[in-house]
Scaffold this motif. Structure first.
Motif, PDB file in Angstrom:
ATOM      1  N   GLU A  90      85.054  68.776  31.421  1.00  0.00           N
ATOM      2  CA  GLU A  90      83.696  69.184  31.784  1.00  0.00           C
ATOM      3  C   GLU A  90      83.638  70.601  32.334  1.00  0.00           C
ATOM      4  OE1 GLU A  90      80.890  65.641  32.886  1.00  0.00           O
ATOM      5  OE2 GLU A  90      82.620  65.567  34.215  1.00  0.00           O
ATOM      6  N   ARG A 136      81.318  73.559  31.507  1.00  0.00           N
ATOM      7  CA  ARG A 136      81.401  73.903  30.089  1.00  0.00           C
ATOM      8  C   ARG A 136      80.111  73.521  29.392  1.00  0.00           C
ATOM      9  NH1 ARG A 136      87.361  72.306  27.830  1.00  0.00           N
ATOM     10  NH2 ARG A 136      86.509  72.331  25.721  1.00  0.00           N
ATOM     11  N   LYS A 137      79.701  74.348  28.478  1.00  0.00           N
ATOM     12  CA  LYS A 137      78.492  74.006  27.731  1.00  0.00           C
ATOM     13  C   LYS A 137      78.753  72.787  26.853  1.00  0.00           C
ATOM     14  CE  LYS A 137      77.020  78.787  27.710  1.00  0.00           C
ATOM     15  NZ  LYS A 137      78.245  79.617  27.570  1.00  0.00           N
ATOM     16  N   ASP A 138      79.891  72.818  26.170  1.00  0.00           N
ATOM     17  CA  ASP A 138      80.248  71.706  25.288  1.00  0.00           C
ATOM     18  C   ASP A 138      81.450  70.975  25.895  1.00  0.00           C
ATOM     19  OD1 ASP A 138      81.687  74.003  25.087  1.00  0.00           O
ATOM     20  OD2 ASP A 138      82.264  73.687  22.987  1.00  0.00           O
ATOM     21  N   ALA A 139      81.161  69.967  26.730  1.00  0.00           N
ATOM     22  CA  ALA A 139      82.237  69.234  27.400  1.00  0.00           C
ATOM     23  C   ALA A 139      83.150  68.572  26.372  1.00  0.00           C
ATOM     24  CB  ALA A 139      81.660  68.176  28.336  1.00  0.00           C
ATOM     25  N   ASN A 140      84.441  68.523  26.703  1.00  0.00           N
ATOM     26  CA  ASN A 140      85.427  67.879  25.831  1.00  0.00           C
ATOM     27  C   ASN A 140      85.857  66.563  26.482  1.00  0.00           C
ATOM     28  OD1 ASN A 140      87.654  66.973  24.471  1.00  0.00           O
ATOM     29  ND2 ASN A 140      88.712  68.953  24.432  1.00  0.00           N
ATOM     30  N   GLU A 176      85.671  74.733  32.713  1.00  0.00           N
ATOM     31  CA  GLU A 176      86.673  75.688  32.259  1.00  0.00           C
ATOM     32  C   GLU A 176      86.816  76.722  33.369  1.00  0.00           C
ATOM     33  OE1 GLU A 176      84.967  77.127  28.639  1.00  0.00           O
ATOM     34  OE2 GLU A 176      83.367  78.202  29.645  1.00  0.00           O
TER      35      GLU A 176
END
Lengths: 583, 583
Positions: free
Chosen positions: A87, A76-80, A89
């Motif tokens: 990290e 993921r570009k924007d890890a949650n 999707e």
């Protein structure tokens, strides 16, 4: 249905992998032509991205739809950081709707704000919440470990009847009318106690059962009409043998579920000492703050209140809270006094504070200098310490300070955070307690508990001071189990019945078949019953028993999901030969 | 109490060892100044010798006394090959009497001749018999293996309520009056069926429970009012997935308890084929002797009996027993005919024998030579073969020959000795069966069973020929489990209710909360319930269910040991708001 792994197990190291997933739609968002869906299964959540080539296939998909998704794991570009799979999707390449869903009536999330009664009505949806699923899995793990440990120790799990005999005093029994023998009843057992003792008489030597028990009582917050007990009984043993098995069991359970190594042997305290030190038989040992009997400092006191108490076989007890002097104002201390007055019928709460080397507080002025010095020394008081004092009947003084010990530990934050588990064996419980209602001595544990050998000659002359071979295991202030070494000698059993005022005829009426069994070679035996729900609650860190039961009732004993108990057809009652009483 | 090993574990290799033993006196003999005592514990028996220096200490010891013995293992001069410890004995050096015993009212030995009712009354003594102890340990082992296998396969054991909701049709429910809600009742569940489906809806995905079930029916020899089920349910599965889990479970159980490697996959037969071949849905495959439909041989027969049967949609079925021609006289065959006449309403039994190349028997004279030759070819008859023939309605002909197949297999010794386990999946059970009593089609399994997809359009037009996704696992002629893939689609569920004549209102009244649950994203799911007692009975080689239950009831549902069900105090009934109906 194809499925390559659990949704919650995917990690950055899986990037590039082709996966087939199945699960429930936890959340859906649209972002331009993209659709993001968090897909949930028992293992957790993962974010699925449906791009414009496939988004149309999920255009009608809403929460709690079930999807089968094929796709590729990608970083993921924007890890949650809040999601375990945050990290990555999954980029969806194919999707199939397995089932649709109406909008659920409760919020299916760990931090749900839906009222508990609504969640109980829709328990099957509440169970989709990860916190509940984890508790169910934890409970399963505890049972698996218990069984494997006990099996390795030579114990045999034996199922005992749930349709059992009602005991004449059994106002707490759930009854089951017999269809074949109208007018007669089965009873659901409060515990397998009699059966497990019969199994020892039957030569099974080492028995256990994770057993369902039933108690028809007005519910408290931590009770359910049915509950489960890890029930253990052993032959040819004394206390040490039972304790060793239980300690092994706890080691394995806490290691297996929490990764915690418990101390090899648990502390033991005789009941009398426990009551003196903690004012309760289930003290929380995660903090100290023991009760001190400081009566000896006031042998010659001129303080009339203490004088009167001591002259009437009372005692003066004190408990210290370090650094708490400034945290309880006069008003706060008045509240504490009210708390023990209403809860324990204590007459008053006295207190002393050490501030800048000086003793102040409600009784600072009425004690002599020598007495004050003695209290400071005895209680090891330093600046900012608070000492609470109760002078009363011993039972009242101890219970009051025991309750204040628990209350102040919470208020002052004395309970350490994290996985701190303080076990304690409380031994040598009293054999009898006086029943004001029945105006006689009754068995404190149950009448099959063995008295201590050295106290047998006091059975009739001094029942109050007969100690028994009953014991409890306490964990962090909760009673985790109780048990005892049982009587195996028929003569002694008859004496104990006599001591609690039963004639042999009455004893036979109550326990006839069981007494008969004692005649044919009964081995010395003892055991425990461990409250499974309580144990899992401690491990799960919850104080709500419904968090560890799949289908619980409310505190008022209702099953809101199935609406039970319910009215049944009159024909069913006719078959059973019973009818509902006219009011 | 000191104990170095189990009594039954001592062997010749232990000679010379000092041991401390505990156990019950199984037998005592005096031989001159010596006393011999067989001492029994859970592990078995060992002979103890008390010489003249110590014999006096055991002079009063009788059967079922409990002794603690210290001594030395020594080789026996006259080994006893019947005892596992028969090559050694223990020379007693010290002995302590742990408890005395009255003379037991039953013979405590594997080959006891005490009546079963007496043994049930003194079950705690009966349980001292090694054969019963071994059965209890076997049952425990089966459960341990089942749990560990299912745990490894990702299943979570979840306890479901025993105090549950009564279903309106539940004449078979045990009821429990509510004290808090007088006039309302709980019911003990016949199985956790609804709960386990709710757990699938709740996202638990893989559930199991070794669950107590209750069925209030007139008992048969192999039933008890309460019994135990290894209950399994899985989400996102079809038949193959369920079968794979059950086969793994059986592999592990039979390997772990009997050391037997079962075939990797069990045979599967659709129900319709099974009924044709074996006349029953639980055939014993340890022997062949399949039923042949030989109707085709008689298309143009002049034999009026066959003619009439075939003209009326009946069939002519035959079964062959090799080498059995000489074993059934005319009188014996008459008995077989009487057996199927009284048991299955068959009109007659015909037979053919091949003796010295010649066909004889009840229908040899009425068949044409061509027909006889055809029968010989079709049934592959050789000298001494016996062929039994029933011409009747298909259901009657098949059931009759199916029963004869079982009877003659026993009489002719066709069942192989030893650990032969023949498993069989019977699949595609009919969805409905016609209830003569209710004059409508009812669910053959239960109304949550999925119909086969290709038969859904016959639900209303041809219910008789709708196959379901229900299956049984049969072992050596016993039904070990049944299960099904369930309906997970609300529309289909409503159609099935309609097909069995329920309006939506009636369906809601019966299963309301359960139907509601279907709306919120129900996964495809299916499972099984395995009869634990039946499984253990097969493994233990007993046909008496009471041999595998610790505290069983009689066939008439009485607990002779505790004398339950029993009469209870009127005050107990008052609290529950019920009274016993006047006759």
């Amino acid at each position: 249905m194809e499925r390559t792994c659990g949704n919650g197990t995917l990690r950055l190291s899986d990037a590039g992998k082709q996966v087939s997933l199945i699960g429930w739609v936890a959340r859906r968002r649209n972002l331009g032509s993209l659709v993001f869906i968090d897909l949930r299964d028992r293992s957790g959540l993962v974010q699925i991205v449906f791009d414009e080539t496939i988004a149309d296939k999920v255009k009608d998909v809403r929460s709690e739809y079930i999807l089968e998704v094929k796709g590729t794991v990608q970083a993921r570009k924007d890890a949650n950081p809040k999601m375990e799979t945050g990290e990555i999707e999954v980029h969806a390449e194919d999707v199939k709707i397995i089932n649709s869903a109406m909008t659920p009536p409760i919020t299916i999330a760990d931090d749900t704000d839906t009222l508990e009664d609504t969640r109980l009505k829709y328990r099957y949806l509440d169970l989709r919440r990860s916190v509940l699923q984890k508790n169910m899995i934890l409970r399963h793990k505890v049972c698996m470990i218990a069984r494997n440990t006990l099996d390795a120790e030579g114990f045999v799990e034996i199922e005992t009847p749930i349709l059992a005999r009602s005991t004449p005093e059994g106002a707490r029994d759930y009854l089951v009318p017999s269809r074949i023998y109208n007018g007669k009843f089965w009873a659901l057992p409060q515990s397998p106690q009699i059966y497990k003792q019969l199994l020892m008489i039957g030569g099974m030597e080492r028995y256990f059962q994770i057993a369902r028990c039933f108690r028809d009582e007005d519910l408290r917050a931590d009770r359910q009409p049915e509950f489960t007990q890890i029930d253990i009984e052993m032959s040819f043993v004394e206390e040490n043998d039972v304790f060793a098995v239980v300690e092994k069991l706890m080691h394995d359970i806490f290691k297996g579920t929490k990764g915690v190594e418990l101390e090899e042997h648990f502390v033991r305290i005789p009941w009398a000492e426990c009551m003196k030190k903690y004012g309760t038989d289930k003290p929380d040992l995660r903090y100290g703050n023991e009760i001190h009997d400081i009566s000896g400092l006031f042998t010659n006191t001129e303080f009339q209140v203490f004088r009167t108490v001591l002259d009437n076989k009372g005692e003066v007890d004190a408990i210290k809270f370090e650094g708490a002097a400034g945290k309880y104002s006069r008003k706060g201390l008045d509240q504490l006094q009210e708390f023990i007055r209403s809860g324990f019928k204590a007459k008053a709460l006295a207190y002393l504070k050490m501030e800048k080397g000086e003793l102040s507080g409600s009784i600072a002025k009425v004690l002599s200098e020598a007495e004050k010095a003695a209290v400071i020394a005895e209680m090891d008081m330093h600046d900012d310490d608070l000492v609470l004092v109760v002078a009363d009947k011993p039972s009242v003084a101890r219970a009051s300070l025991g309750a204040l010990r628990v209350r102040l530990a919470r208020e002052l934050g004395l309970i350490p955070e994290g996985n701190i588990y303080k076990f304690l064996w409380v031994t040598d419980f009293p054999m009898f307690e006086y029943s004001e209602e029945d105006e006689r001595w009754v068995a404190a544990h149950h009448p099959f508990t063995a008295p201590k050998a050295e106290d047998v000659d006091k059975l009739f002359t001094d029942p109050e001071h007969v100690s028994s071979r009953a014991y409890d295991l306490v964990l962090n202030g909760y009673e985790l189990l109780s048990g005892s070494i049982r009587i195996h000698d028929q003569d002694l059993q008859e004496k104990v019945f006599e001591a609690i005022g039963l004639t042999m005829d009455q004893a036979r009426e109550k326990f006839g078949f069981f007494l008969d069994a004692f005649k044919y070679g009964t081995p010395p035996h003892g055991g425990v019953g461990i409250g499974l729900e309580r144990l899992v609650m401690v491990l799960a860190g919850t104080e709500n028993i419904r968090d560890v039961v799949a289908f619980p009732t409310t505190n008022s004993s209702l099953d809101l999901m199935s609406d039970a108990p319910n009215v049944v057809d009159k024909r069913q009652l006719d078959i059973l030969g019973i009818e509902i009483s006219k009011k």
